[in-house]
Write an enzyme that holds these catalytic residues in place. Structure first.
Site, short mmCIF file in Angstrom:
data_model
loop_
_atom_site.label_atom_id
_atom_site.label_comp_id
_atom_site.label_asym_id
_atom_site.label_seq_id
_atom_site.Cartn_x
_atom_site.Cartn_y
_atom_site.Cartn_z
N GLU A 1 13.87 104.72 37.08
CA GLU A 1 14.60 104.99 35.81
C GLU A 1 15.74 103.92 35.74
O GLU A 1 16.38 103.80 34.60
CB GLU A 1 15.06 106.18 35.71
CG GLU A 1 16.08 106.64 36.67
CD GLU A 1 16.20 108.19 36.55
OE1 GLU A 1 17.58 108.78 36.06
OE2 GLU A 1 15.50 109.21 36.89
N HIS B 1 10.42 107.64 32.05
CA HIS B 1 11.78 108.54 32.13
C HIS B 1 12.17 108.60 30.67
O HIS B 1 12.12 107.45 29.82
CB HIS B 1 12.75 107.75 32.87
CG HIS B 1 13.95 108.43 32.94
ND1 HIS B 1 15.03 107.71 32.12
CD2 HIS B 1 14.79 109.12 33.52
CE1 HIS B 1 16.20 108.46 32.50
NE2 HIS B 1 15.96 109.54 33.35
N GLU C 1 11.31 112.45 43.34
CA GLU C 1 11.82 111.44 42.31
C GLU C 1 13.10 110.85 43.16
O GLU C 1 14.03 111.72 43.27
CB GLU C 1 12.32 111.85 41.04
CG GLU C 1 12.70 110.88 40.17
CD GLU C 1 12.90 111.41 38.59
OE1 GLU C 1 13.53 110.64 38.08
OE2 GLU C 1 12.27 112.47 38.29
N ASP D 1 13.60 116.15 41.75
CA ASP D 1 14.23 115.06 41.72
C ASP D 1 15.46 114.92 42.27
O ASP D 1 16.37 115.65 42.62
CB ASP D 1 14.72 114.83 40.10
CG ASP D 1 15.41 113.59 39.83
OD1 ASP D 1 15.60 112.65 40.57
OD2 ASP D 1 15.97 113.38 38.75
N HIS E 1 17.40 112.64 42.69
CA HIS E 1 18.41 111.83 42.03
C HIS E 1 19.27 110.79 42.62
O HIS E 1 20.25 110.55 42.37
CB HIS E 1 19.40 112.88 41.31
CG HIS E 1 19.55 112.54 39.83
ND1 HIS E 1 20.33 111.59 39.41
CD2 HIS E 1 19.06 113.10 38.66
CE1 HIS E 1 20.40 111.54 38.22
NE2 HIS E 1 19.36 112.53 37.72
#
Length: 379
Positions: free
Chosen positions: A232, A282, A206, A180, A182
């Protein structure tokens, strides 16, 4: 039959539960958790009560459409999280009314179980290795971890070497790894990092860039064959429409407590299937959110993985299983979660525990980090 009461409960560690009671005392539960923003989501329910006290709880789609469209202003994380919790609770109530798990009312199952993955953390390779070993001992075969600390726009190449070492430490435990970013890695570094990670055979990367930067994501996609995941921070089928048509994403990650609940994510998943895009919801949230995800997993052909937050205590003594009495329903076996067979969402809420915890509530907020130069760093 009418909705007689809509209650909300702000409970530790950072969750917001929704309880709907209808004629005859039948009850449904949902989860409207929005990390760091429980108070504004809770406030939306004042308007939802005005709209839906007295409505027929069996009219799930009509309630969804009114909840989304009748307020004129639409979308966004706060309104959609509230609608998500309401929608989940309505499906739970209707499942109990009909004596069926939600997935049976959605057309029946296409699988018997779903592969689950859990998050691991650690700054050093040895810490990552220990965390990965612990997840393997829990039965997981896949984990997700943060790619990096808060990178600046330009960093020395050794920083990328450290990322590779941390990934290899998790893989050394025999686990598949999703990484991730992020959204905290800016394009100059994300391009380099995606290329460096290519030989490692990751499950996915991700949010290599924030989802609003579709042009940059397209460039990242040209540099790697690793599947790109995001979603998400998208809240409706209209948010996902642009992403799906852009061709930049391989796996979408809608959150069933942010993106309109079971009803809307069911539609989003069907849209994704038309583009040959997989779904991996998610869910670093609570038991009602995860139970809702499992209802979707049961009947969604292109769903491939399910995130879960078991064993994460947030330093407040509450985790995924705290507020349910049938804990086996959300406990992984051999790295998979079974599909709920009980009516509704398939989890039994300990209402006394929820009401007691709500007296304490929570004021959870996202942490704030800064770069070495003092500038704000993406979470």
């Amino acid at each position: 039959m009418k909705i007689e009461r809509i209650e909300t409960f702000v409970v530790p560690p950072r969750w917001l539960f929704v309880r709907i009671e209808a004629t005859g005392g039948i009850v449904g539960w949902g989860e409207a958790s929005l990390e760091g923003f429980a108070e504004p989501v809770d406030a939306v329910f004042e308007a939802l009560r005005d709209r839906f006290i007295g409505a027929d709880p069996r009219a799930i789609e009509d309630i969804w459409q009114i909840g989304y469209r009748a307020g004129f202003y639409r979308g966004g994380p706060v309104l959609m999280s509230a609608l998500s919790g309401l929608d989940q609770a309505l499906w739970d109530l209707n499942g109990k009314l009909n004596g069926l798990p939600v997935w049976r009312m959605l057309g029946g199952k296409v699988r018997d179980r779903v592969r689950a993955y859990a998050w691991i953390g650690g700054d050093r390779p040895d810490e990552i290795g220990e965390a990965a070993a612990a997840r393997r001992a829990q039965g997981f075969s896949a984990v997700k971890m943060n790619a990096t600390a808060e990178l600046g726009r330009l960093e020395a190449p050794r920083v990328l070497d450290e990322v590779v070492e941390r990934v290899r430490a998790a893989q050394a435990q025999g686990l598949d790894v999703g990484l991730d970013f992020h959204g905290r890695v800016h394009r100059p570094m994300a391009k380099q990092l995606a290329r460096r990670l290519e030989p490692l055979g990751l499950l996915f990367i991700e949010e290599p860039l924030l989802s609003e930067n579709l042009e940059g994501l397209a460039q990242i996609g040209q540099l790697t064959s690793t599947p790109i995941a995001l979603g998400e921070r998208l809240y409706s089928r209209w948010d996902f429409k642009r992403v799906l048509t852009s061709g930049v994403v391989d796996i979408i990650q809608p959150d069933l407590s942010h993106a309109g609940g079971i009803s809307e994510v069911r539609r989003i998943a069907a849209m994704a299937e038309a583009y040959d895009i997989a779904v991996a919801p998610h869910c670093p949230l609570g038991p009602l959110a995860l139970a809702s995800c499992l209802q979707l997993a049961a009947c969604t052909p292109n769903l491939v993985l399910q995130e879960m937050s078991i064993g994460i205590h947030y330093n407040v003594g509450a985790d995924l299983l705290t507020y349910i009495t049938n804990k086996d329903a959300l406990s992984p076996v051999d790295g998979h979660l079974a599909l709920p067979e009980e009516p509704g969402l398939g989890v039994t809420i300990d209402e006394a525990a929820v009401r007691a915890a709500a007296k304490e509530g929570h004021r959870w907020r996202n942490p704030v980090w800064r770069h070495a130069d003092g500038g704000f760093a993406e979470w």
